[in-house]
Design a protein around this motif. Structure first.
Motif, short mmCIF file in Angstrom:
data_model
loop_
_atom_site.label_atom_id
_atom_site.label_comp_id
_atom_site.label_asym_id
_atom_site.label_seq_id
_atom_site.Cartn_x
_atom_site.Cartn_y
_atom_site.Cartn_z
N ALA A 149 18.06 33.19 58.31
CA ALA A 149 19.11 34.21 58.46
C ALA A 149 20.23 33.98 57.45
CB ALA A 149 19.67 34.18 59.89
N GLU A 150 20.61 32.73 57.25
CA GLU A 150 21.68 32.45 56.29
C GLU A 150 21.22 32.72 54.86
OE1 GLU A 150 22.62 28.43 57.31
OE2 GLU A 150 24.07 29.01 58.86
N ARG A 151 19.97 32.44 54.57
CA ARG A 151 19.45 32.75 53.24
C ARG A 151 19.42 34.26 53.03
NH1 ARG A 151 15.23 29.85 53.59
NH2 ARG A 151 13.76 31.44 54.25
N ALA A 194 21.42 36.33 54.32
CA ALA A 194 22.79 36.84 54.27
C ALA A 194 23.52 36.47 52.99
CB ALA A 194 23.57 36.30 55.47
N ALA A 195 22.87 35.79 52.05
CA ALA A 195 23.55 35.28 50.86
C ALA A 195 24.21 36.39 50.05
CB ALA A 195 22.56 34.50 49.99
N ASP A 196 23.56 37.55 49.95
CA ASP A 196 24.15 38.63 49.15
C ASP A 196 24.93 39.62 50.00
OD1 ASP A 196 22.15 39.93 50.48
OD2 ASP A 196 21.17 40.75 48.70
N GLY A 197 25.02 39.37 51.31
CA GLY A 197 25.86 40.21 52.18
C GLY A 197 25.25 41.54 52.56
N SER A 198 24.00 41.79 52.24
CA SER A 198 23.40 43.07 52.59
C SER A 198 22.12 42.82 53.41
CB SER A 198 23.06 43.87 51.33
OG SER A 198 22.10 43.18 50.54
N PRO A 199 21.79 43.74 54.33
CA PRO A 199 22.52 44.96 54.63
C PRO A 199 23.82 44.70 55.36
CG PRO A 199 20.75 44.66 56.21
CD PRO A 199 20.59 43.57 55.19
N GLY A 200 24.70 45.69 55.37
CA GLY A 200 26.00 45.53 55.99
C GLY A 200 26.00 45.96 57.46
N LEU A 201 27.08 45.63 58.13
CA LEU A 201 27.28 45.99 59.54
C LEU A 201 27.44 47.50 59.67
CD1 LEU A 201 27.99 44.93 62.47
CD2 LEU A 201 30.38 45.01 61.73
N ARG A 202 26.84 48.07 60.73
CA ARG A 202 26.96 49.51 60.98
C ARG A 202 27.18 49.74 62.47
NH1 ARG A 202 22.20 51.04 59.71
NH2 ARG A 202 21.39 51.73 61.72
N ALA A 243 23.23 36.18 61.00
CA ALA A 243 23.23 34.72 60.82
C ALA A 243 24.14 34.04 61.83
CB ALA A 243 23.66 34.38 59.39
N ALA A 244 25.29 34.66 62.12
CA ALA A 244 26.22 34.08 63.10
C ALA A 244 25.59 34.09 64.49
CB ALA A 244 27.53 34.86 63.09
N LEU A 245 24.92 35.18 64.84
CA LEU A 245 24.29 35.26 66.16
C LEU A 245 23.13 34.27 66.26
CD1 LEU A 245 24.03 36.57 68.92
CD2 LEU A 245 22.66 38.40 67.88
N GLY A 278 15.59 36.36 60.76
CA GLY A 278 16.31 35.76 61.88
C GLY A 278 17.06 36.76 62.74
N ALA A 279 16.87 38.07 62.50
CA ALA A 279 17.53 39.09 63.32
C ALA A 279 16.84 39.19 64.67
CB ALA A 279 17.49 40.44 62.62
N VAL A 280 17.60 39.54 65.70
CA VAL A 280 17.04 39.73 67.03
C VAL A 280 16.31 41.07 67.07
CG1 VAL A 280 17.55 40.05 69.48
CG2 VAL A 280 18.79 38.32 68.18
N LEU A 281 15.03 41.02 67.42
CA LEU A 281 14.23 42.24 67.55
C LEU A 281 14.19 42.75 68.98
CD1 LEU A 281 11.10 41.37 65.34
CD2 LEU A 281 13.14 42.68 64.69
N GLY A 282 14.15 41.82 69.96
CA GLY A 282 14.00 42.26 71.33
C GLY A 282 14.33 41.19 72.34
#
Length: 335
Positions: free
Chosen positions: A114-116, A118-126, A257-259, A304-308
């Motif tokens: 997840a941190e890898r 997030a290195a370029d910051g995208s995609p962004g929060l929506r 990444a924070a979650l 590393g995003a939560v899917l379900g």
């Protein structure tokens, strides 16, 4: 239940392999069989082999499934007697199954991914969400029912937002879906609009309306406030809070990444291996055995995003017709 299913099969208007199956109305003979079946359910369904009496709940379950209304009865009969190889569209989902040949991935490894990502910051929060959920409705008078729902929430520039809720089950596209409508459960067409609403602007700066932080320490405090808790969240409460967050926001890579870090620090979440979620996506599964329910967290193996999140009953609840292992709640978030 086996005897009741046999009665249903004998009421089948045509064999399950017949090309006409489900294409038209019931014939005269089939209607007569179904009427006889419904009329005799109360008298005969309670007797077992050798005159042994069954509990009344099984009769209630059977009659309710067939006799909610004439139209629903015909449709439900068509779905339930379609043959052993056909999955009923109204069936509750089975628990997700971990692949026996898969290797569990530690949560710390998911944090690294997840941190890898997030290195370029995208995609962004929506702000807004798209989620498919299955939830069980229970009562002491009726058998439990599973209601599949898809919800899309979109926010506008003026802080107003729209919410569209439809009855659909992606496991059975195009087939009737059980929905809670007009005061009771009934079968509706796939994609039936349950509600479509527009809400006025909201300027709340409290979680979960406020944007979530991008670091784990502040996110922990944010989720505690979102849950209105004065004490640190337990692992079960943390999973609930994550669900509230994902029902409001589509997280960006940094928030993911924070979650992921918060979840890795939680006690009792153990890796179990790879699953395929109910939308057909591969995921890594992590299980928490809490009081009353077994919780499964599914994460994207690449980001590393939560899917379900899935909750299954850990013990029988006979007063509600629930058995250990039944899926009580499941949410799948869609980007």
């Amino acid at each position: 239940m086996a005897d009741e299913l046999e009665l249903l099969r004998r009421a089948n208007p045509v064999p399950s392999g017949d090309p006409r199956f489900g294409e038209g109305p019931l014939g005269r003979e089939a209607e007569s069989h179904l009427d006889h079946l419904l009329a005799g359910a109360g008298a005969g369904a309670g007797a077992g082999v050798g005159g042994e009496r069954r509990p009344p709940r099984s009769r209630t379950r059977f009659v309710w499934a067939l006799a909610a209304s004439a139209a629903v009865a015909v449709t439900a009969a068509a779905l339930l007697v379609a043959g052993p190889s056909t999955t009923p569209a109204v069936a509750a989902p089975r628990p997700l199954v971990v692949r026996a040949d898969s290797t569990p991935v530690p949560l710390d490894r998911m944090v690294e991914r997840a941190e890898r990502d997030a290195a370029d910051g995208s995609p962004g929060l929506r702000k807004g969400t798209h989620v498919q959920s299955w939830s069980v409705g229970m009562s002491e008078d009726e058998p439990p029912i599973t209601l599949p729902v898809e919800r899309v929430m979109r926010w506008n520039a003026d802080d107003s937002h729209t919410e569209l809720v439809v009855a659909t089950d992606p496991r059975h596209p195009g087939r009737p879906v059980l929905s809670e409508a007009d005061g009771g459960p009934r079968l509706v067409d796939d994609g039936h609009v349950i509600s479509e609403q527009t809400f006025p602007p909201s300027w709340s700066d409290a979680p979960p309306q406020a944007p979530p932080p991008r670091d784990a320490t502040r996110l922990r405090a944010y989720l505690r406030e979102a849950q209105h808790s004065d004490t640190p969240l337990t692992t079960s409460e943390l999973l609930d809070a994550a669900g509230v967050l994902l029902d409001t926001w589509t997280l960006g890579a940094r928030e993911n990444a924070a979650l992921a870090r918060l979840l890795a620090d939680a006690k009792g979440l153990r890796p179990v291996g790879q699953v395929t979620d109910r939308l057909g996506r591969p995921g890594q599964a992590y299980v928490y055995d809490g009081t009353g329910y077994r919780r499964m967290l599914v994460m994207d193996p690449a980001t590393g995003a939560v899917l379900g999140l899935e909750a299954t009953a850990a013990a029988d609840e006979p007063e509600y017709g629930v058995e250990a292992g039944d899926v009580m709640d499941y949410s799948a978030w869609i980007r």
